[in-house]
Design a protein around this motif. Structure first.
Motif, PDB file in Angstrom:
ATOM      1  N   VAL A  82      28.793  56.979  57.075  1.00 48.06           N
ATOM      2  CA  VAL A  82      28.562  56.729  55.855  1.00 48.06           C
ATOM      3  C   VAL A  82      29.763  57.224  54.986  1.00 48.06           C
ATOM      4  O   VAL A  82      30.143  58.102  55.016  1.00 48.06           O
ATOM      5  CB  VAL A  82      27.125  57.436  55.127  1.00 48.06           C
ATOM      6  CG1 VAL A  82      27.104  56.988  53.745  1.00 48.06           C
ATOM      7  CG2 VAL A  82      25.944  57.098  55.975  1.00 48.06           C
ATOM      8  N   TYR A  83      30.234  56.153  54.553  1.00 52.49           N
ATOM      9  CA  TYR A  83      31.507  56.395  53.708  1.00 52.49           C
ATOM     10  C   TYR A  83      31.266  55.853  52.262  1.00 52.49           C
ATOM     11  O   TYR A  83      30.653  54.865  51.650  1.00 52.49           O
ATOM     12  CB  TYR A  83      32.531  55.174  54.167  1.00 52.49           C
ATOM     13  CG  TYR A  83      32.785  55.613  55.501  1.00 52.49           C
ATOM     14  CD1 TYR A  83      33.947  56.832  55.835  1.00 52.49           C
ATOM     15  CD2 TYR A  83      32.517  55.144  56.642  1.00 52.49           C
ATOM     16  CE1 TYR A  83      34.416  56.832  57.052  1.00 52.49           C
ATOM     17  CE2 TYR A  83      32.685  55.553  57.949  1.00 52.49           C
ATOM     18  CZ  TYR A  83      33.480  56.391  58.255  1.00 52.49           C
ATOM     19  OH  TYR A  83      34.028  56.594  59.570  1.00 52.49           O
ATOM     20  N   SER A  84      31.822  56.563  51.180  1.00 54.99           N
ATOM     21  CA  SER A  84      31.809  56.282  49.705  1.00 54.99           C
ATOM     22  C   SER A  84      33.206  55.376  49.542  1.00 54.99           C
ATOM     23  O   SER A  84      34.256  55.899  49.852  1.00 54.99           O
ATOM     24  CB  SER A  84      32.008  57.519  48.899  1.00 54.99           C
ATOM     25  OG  SER A  84      32.246  57.434  47.578  1.00 54.99           O
ATOM     26  N   LEU A  85      33.034  54.153  49.122  1.00 56.48           N
ATOM     27  CA  LEU A  85      33.771  53.345  48.877  1.00 56.48           C
ATOM     28  C   LEU A  85      34.400  53.340  47.301  1.00 56.48           C
ATOM     29  O   LEU A  85      35.320  53.092  46.975  1.00 56.48           O
ATOM     30  CB  LEU A  85      33.442  52.021  49.162  1.00 56.48           C
ATOM     31  CG  LEU A  85      33.289  51.619  50.635  1.00 56.48           C
ATOM     32  CD1 LEU A  85      32.695  50.050  50.723  1.00 56.48           C
ATOM     33  CD2 LEU A  85      34.404  51.569  51.579  1.00 56.48           C
ATOM     34  N   ALA A  86      33.444  53.730  46.562  1.00 57.71           N
ATOM     35  CA  ALA A  86      33.669  54.104  45.091  1.00 57.71           C
ATOM     36  C   ALA A  86      32.544  55.017  44.548  1.00 57.71           C
ATOM     37  O   ALA A  86      31.634  55.050  44.828  1.00 57.71           O
ATOM     38  CB  ALA A  86      33.511  52.532  44.349  1.00 57.71           C
ATOM     39  N   SER A  87      33.120  55.954  43.621  1.00 63.93           N
ATOM     40  CA  SER A  87      32.320  56.842  42.833  1.00 63.93           C
ATOM     41  C   SER A  87      33.129  57.172  41.659  1.00 63.93           C
ATOM     42  O   SER A  87      34.037  57.899  41.588  1.00 63.93           O
ATOM     43  CB  SER A  87      32.002  58.202  43.662  1.00 63.93           C
ATOM     44  OG  SER A  87      31.221  58.883  42.851  1.00 63.93           O
ATOM     45  N   LEU A  88      32.902  56.146  40.650  1.00 62.71           N
ATOM     46  CA  LEU A  88      33.709  56.339  39.258  1.00 62.71           C
ATOM     47  C   LEU A  88      33.109  56.053  38.136  1.00 62.71           C
ATOM     48  O   LEU A  88      31.968  55.520  37.894  1.00 62.71           O
ATOM     49  CB  LEU A  88      34.931  55.423  39.328  1.00 62.71           C
ATOM     50  CG  LEU A  88      34.708  53.930  39.704  1.00 62.71           C
ATOM     51  CD1 LEU A  88      35.275  53.222  38.620  1.00 62.71           C
ATOM     52  CD2 LEU A  88      35.169  53.720  41.050  1.00 62.71           C
ATOM     53  N   GLN A  89      33.510  56.758  36.988  1.00 60.65           N
ATOM     54  CA  GLN A  89      33.130  56.600  35.801  1.00 60.65           C
ATOM     55  C   GLN A  89      33.691  55.234  35.035  1.00 60.65           C
ATOM     56  O   GLN A  89      34.906  54.981  35.397  1.00 60.65           O
ATOM     57  CB  GLN A  89      33.663  57.409  34.858  1.00 60.65           C
ATOM     58  CG  GLN A  89      32.985  57.644  33.559  1.00 60.65           C
ATOM     59  CD  GLN A  89      31.655  58.493  33.409  1.00 60.65           C
ATOM     60  OE1 GLN A  89      31.322  59.226  34.371  1.00 60.65           O
ATOM     61  NE2 GLN A  89      30.864  58.422  32.446  1.00 60.65           N
ATOM     62  N   ILE A  90      32.910  54.387  34.624  1.00 59.65           N
ATOM     63  CA  ILE A  90      33.282  53.050  33.993  1.00 59.65           C
ATOM     64  C   ILE A  90      33.143  53.276  32.687  1.00 59.65           C
ATOM     65  O   ILE A  90      32.450  53.716  31.857  1.00 59.65           O
ATOM     66  CB  ILE A  90      32.541  51.926  34.374  1.00 59.65           C
ATOM     67  CG1 ILE A  90      32.160  51.429  35.855  1.00 59.65           C
ATOM     68  CG2 ILE A  90      32.797  50.667  34.017  1.00 59.65           C
ATOM     69  CD1 ILE A  90      33.572  51.402  36.677  1.00 59.65           C
ATOM     70  N   SER A  91      34.435  53.101  31.909  1.00 60.71           N
ATOM     71  CA  SER A  91      34.338  53.288  30.311  1.00 60.71           C
ATOM     72  C   SER A  91      35.137  52.012  29.855  1.00 60.71           C
ATOM     73  O   SER A  91      34.589  51.070  29.605  1.00 60.71           O
ATOM     74  CB  SER A  91      35.269  54.579  30.084  1.00 60.71           C
ATOM     75  OG  SER A  91      36.431  54.627  30.969  1.00 60.71           O
ATOM     76  N   ALA A  92      36.567  51.973  29.660  1.00 63.16           N
ATOM     77  CA  ALA A  92      37.285  50.974  29.000  1.00 63.16           C
ATOM     78  C   ALA A  92      37.310  49.976  30.018  1.00 63.16           C
ATOM     79  O   ALA A  92      37.003  49.931  31.276  1.00 63.16           O
ATOM     80  CB  ALA A  92      38.617  51.361  28.582  1.00 63.16           C
ATOM     81  N   ALA A  93      37.439  48.509  29.740  1.00 64.38           N
ATOM     82  CA  ALA A  93      37.622  47.528  30.636  1.00 64.38           C
ATOM     83  C   ALA A  93      38.488  47.666  31.635  1.00 64.38           C
ATOM     84  O   ALA A  93      39.708  48.211  31.516  1.00 64.38           O
ATOM     85  CB  ALA A  93      38.025  46.089  29.859  1.00 64.38           C
ATOM     86  N   ARG A  94      38.130  47.210  33.062  1.00 63.17           N
ATOM     87  CA  ARG A  94      39.012  47.632  33.926  1.00 63.17           C
ATOM     88  C   ARG A  94      39.717  46.259  34.692  1.00 63.17           C
ATOM     89  O   ARG A  94      38.573  45.281  35.008  1.00 63.17           O
ATOM     90  CB  ARG A  94      38.485  48.374  35.112  1.00 63.17           C
ATOM     91  CG  ARG A  94      38.038  49.672  34.734  1.00 63.17           C
ATOM     92  CD  ARG A  94      37.120  50.400  36.008  1.00 63.17           C
ATOM     93  NE  ARG A  94      37.792  50.253  37.218  1.00 63.17           N
ATOM     94  CZ  ARG A  94      38.518  51.598  37.867  1.00 63.17           C
ATOM     95  NH1 ARG A  94      38.447  52.678  37.172  1.00 63.17           N
ATOM     96  NH2 ARG A  94      39.123  51.264  38.848  1.00 63.17           N
ATOM     97  N   PRO A  95      40.800  46.157  34.797  1.00 61.30           N
ATOM     98  CA  PRO A  95      41.607  45.065  35.659  1.00 61.30           C
ATOM     99  C   PRO A  95      41.142  44.895  36.966  1.00 61.30           C
ATOM    100  O   PRO A  95      40.733  46.026  37.304  1.00 61.30           O
ATOM    101  CB  PRO A  95      42.990  44.963  35.166  1.00 61.30           C
ATOM    102  CG  PRO A  95      43.386  46.456  35.052  1.00 61.30           C
ATOM    103  CD  PRO A  95      42.203  47.122  34.401  1.00 61.30           C
ATOM    104  N   LEU A  96      40.717  43.856  37.715  1.00 61.82           N
ATOM    105  CA  LEU A  96      40.498  43.812  38.847  1.00 61.82           C
ATOM    106  C   LEU A  96      41.610  44.736  39.832  1.00 61.82           C
ATOM    107  O   LEU A  96      42.808  44.579  39.693  1.00 61.82           O
ATOM    108  CB  LEU A  96      40.658  42.402  39.668  1.00 61.82           C
ATOM    109  CG  LEU A  96      40.216  42.192  41.045  1.00 61.82           C
ATOM    110  CD1 LEU A  96      38.671  42.461  41.273  1.00 61.82           C
ATOM    111  CD2 LEU A  96      40.749  40.838  41.502  1.00 61.82           C
ATOM    112  N   ALA A  97      41.030  45.657  40.534  1.00 65.03           N
ATOM    113  CA  ALA A  97      41.826  46.597  41.059  1.00 65.03           C
ATOM    114  C   ALA A  97      41.214  47.045  42.359  1.00 65.03           C
ATOM    115  O   ALA A  97      39.987  47.164  42.649  1.00 65.03           O
ATOM    116  CB  ALA A  97      42.128  47.821  40.487  1.00 65.03           C
ATOM    117  N   LEU A  98      41.825  47.007  43.528  1.00 67.73           N
ATOM    118  CA  LEU A  98      41.346  47.369  44.939  1.00 67.73           C
ATOM    119  C   LEU A  98      41.448  49.025  44.949  1.00 67.73           C
ATOM    120  O   LEU A  98      42.666  49.815  44.532  1.00 67.73           O
ATOM    121  CB  LEU A  98      42.364  47.053  45.977  1.00 67.73           C
ATOM    122  CG  LEU A  98      41.832  47.332  47.264  1.00 67.73           C
ATOM    123  CD1 LEU A  98      40.508  46.558  47.826  1.00 67.73           C
ATOM    124  CD2 LEU A  98      42.904  46.798  48.331  1.00 67.73           C
TER     125      LEU A  98
END
Length: 133
Positions: free
Chosen positions: A6-22
């Motif tokens: 089991v892997y974490s691909l994302a764990s992040l706080q979303i606040s200001a608009a984010r451009p598409l990013a890998l």
């Protein structure tokens, strides 16, 4: 299959608009036969739209192909997708996922997630986990 788990691909706080990013890819998944993906969106307030697009690579991360897309707006939600490498039975044209869905039947040796959001969220967390087999 190398490195099942089991892997974490994302764990992040979303606040200001984010451009598409890998985000940082999970590497060394040679022989992957399937992956179950859980995308969890814990909405706080505000915002407009947030998408998590899980992608795979067949060329060491040079090119990324969408395998699952999860779209969220202004509500807490958990969504699940299962992708199997052996599902495709015929040749088909590849198309990036522009809306929520899956491209089944293709899994390379790496997994990563693209994140994009619009609007300003507060107290909102996006988590994407992958159970690789």
């Amino acid at each position: 299959m190398d490195n099942a788990g089991v892997y974490s691909l994302a764990s992040l706080q979303i606040s200001a608009a984010r451009p598409l990013a890998l985000l940082t890819p999970i590497e060394d998944l040679d022989g992957i036969s399937s992956v179950s993906i859980e995308a969890s969106f814990a909405w706080g307030s505000g915002g407009s739209a947030c998408s998590a697009i899980v992608a795979t690579s067949f060329d060491e991360g040079t090119t990324w192909r969408h395998v699952a897309r999860f779209d969220f707006t202004t509500a807490t939600s958990v969504k699940i997708a299962n992708i199997q490498a052996t599902a495709a039975k015929a040749v088909g044209a590849y198309t990036d996922l522009s809306t929520e869905g899956v491209n089944d039947g293709a899994l390379g040796s790496q997994l990563a997630v693209y994140v994009v959001s619009t609007g300003t969220y507060a107290n909102t967390v996006l988590s994407v986990r992958a159970a690789v087999r």
